[in-house]
Enzyme design. Sequence first.
Site, short mmCIF file in Angstrom:
data_model
loop_
_atom_site.label_atom_id
_atom_site.label_comp_id
_atom_site.label_asym_id
_atom_site.label_seq_id
_atom_site.Cartn_x
_atom_site.Cartn_y
_atom_site.Cartn_z
N LYS B 80 -37.84 80.35 68.60
CA LYS B 80 -36.82 79.58 68.24
C LYS B 80 -36.98 78.07 68.53
CE LYS B 80 -31.67 79.21 68.54
NZ LYS B 80 -30.55 79.58 69.31
N SER B 155 -26.92 81.93 66.64
CA SER B 155 -27.93 81.01 65.93
C SER B 155 -29.36 81.15 65.98
CB SER B 155 -27.72 79.55 66.51
OG SER B 155 -28.15 79.77 67.85
N SER B 179 -25.66 83.83 70.59
CA SER B 179 -26.84 83.52 69.79
C SER B 179 -28.11 84.20 69.77
CB SER B 179 -27.07 82.00 69.98
OG SER B 179 -26.26 81.08 69.37
#
Lengths: 109, 481
Positions: B80, B155, B179
């Site tokens: 990420k 997210s 997330s």
Amino acid sequence: MKITREEVLRVAELAQLELTTEEVELFRGQLDEILNYIGKLEELDVSNVEPMAQVLFTDVGSPTALATANEHPELRDDALRPCDVADAILAQAPDAAKPFFRVPKVIDR
Amino acid sequence: MTAAAHWTIASVRSALQAKKISAKELTKDFYAQIERRNPELNAFLALSPDRAYEQADRVDARLARGEALPPLAGVPVAIKDVISTQGVRTTCGSKILENYVPPYDAIAIERLEAAGAVLMGKTNCDEFAMGSSTENSAYGRVRNPIALDRVPGGSSGGSAAAVAAGLAVAALGTDTGGSIRQPGACCGIPAMMPTYGRVSRYGLIAFASSLDRIGPFAGNVADTAAIMTVIAGHDANDSTSAALPVPDYAVEIEKPIQGVRIGVPEDYFGEGLDAEVKAKVEAGIALLERLGCRRIPLKMPHTEYAIATYYIIATAEASSNLARYDGVRYGLRVPGSTLTEMYRKTRERGFGPEVKRRIMLGTYALSAGYYDAYYLRAQKARSLIARDFSDAFQKVDAIITPTAPTPAFRLGEKTADPLQMYLADIYTVTGSLAGVPGISVPCGKTKTELPVGMQIFGSHFSEGRVLQLAHAFEKAGGASI
């Protein structure tokens, strides 16, 4: 109404945000809705409750493990270590003149 | 052996050892898949082929010398884009860090590479990890590979989509309010948030420091456990990192689950929960009971206050953490005639709407006259929510809930209404506030073939127990329940 246009402008100033006129209006409405929802917390009786400023571990098993998890087990030695990173860091700066970051003039003389 | 979607950590290892494929060929195959699928999915923001091939060559050299392979040798992983990678652009999905190249690696990255993993690239996410759909990225939305008209969750949507589409064997995400777990549920893969303090945050670009955690996505629970074993453990660079021993989770997951007490809190099954999701999670709990777990009804009465509490604490911390983006030391600078004008123009141009909204909310909650009413009250409410968990863990070994109230929603469905978007995290933020570990594990599909996620919470540092239940559930067919 939980939040006024003036408060939105004051908060934007505190947060160093230069909002457009449309953003001010949009955020006022949205923040108002969110703050109304958050108002739910007023229902709670928190008079005898300690604030939780950091995660505390109450259920880790053995008392030793609990103590270890909650306290800082090994503060590292306060020893000098090589830190030759100035060039790498300044390379990311929008404007630098080693060993400084350059910014617009702050003090007039 | 080029269908990337079928690779696991174990199959990579045996294929390398049997010389069916080299690490370099495998890396190349995965990049070919990424080239093919990424234009549609937009899961990756940057690729790191130099770094990947260098690592693959190291693995191949070890093989050629007949040396033992480290646990993740040759395994393609995606990261990420809020986790720092030295020399590889790291944007946090934000324009304000469009050209930022970190001068150091996060500890989680160091540990993955030391274990032989091949870092393929950086994945798309909501800007500064603020969102539940990955639609807040400055670099475009991510599509859910299971249903292209749907969000992948957020997210960490890029990481979830990359693993679900077979573009990486595993990925790292971050979880502040859901997330990791919620995108795992949306994309139909296991996804784990470790205990706060289990995985070092050093090198994780901060959103809300008392909540942020790094954790894995993988195609199955065994792979999730393998990644956890590698990334967990004390790190002197993170003062909140716990100095507790890390078990070998590959061993932990094989332990029997007979007699494990699973708590089912009624507060997670009320209004707002989609009927199909509810039915699947109920079926999932029944499966755990058939496997020998004991179901114990629970009440966690402060659950309904979790979203309100979370959105004060997380935004307050964010408003402070994001003060560093001022155009001085790194990232975007928009010139101004004074320092203040430069700050304001930089932040106005560099941040997207959701980030600004949260900075505004957090600044408001911390500002003079409102601190007691909002921030202090929220910290007290956080204590009550954490107490719900510690009380529950006096009676049960794990807590089972839905991961999210609905399956993956349509792209654009919630973008106009921030509060509706926040409510997607209603079942995940509780564990975030309490600091406990949680996993989302696939639990059947809806009639329209959308994955459902079942969440398993454990007490602090009981990742082994959580993974063990998830593994037994997966082996017993939980994903197709």
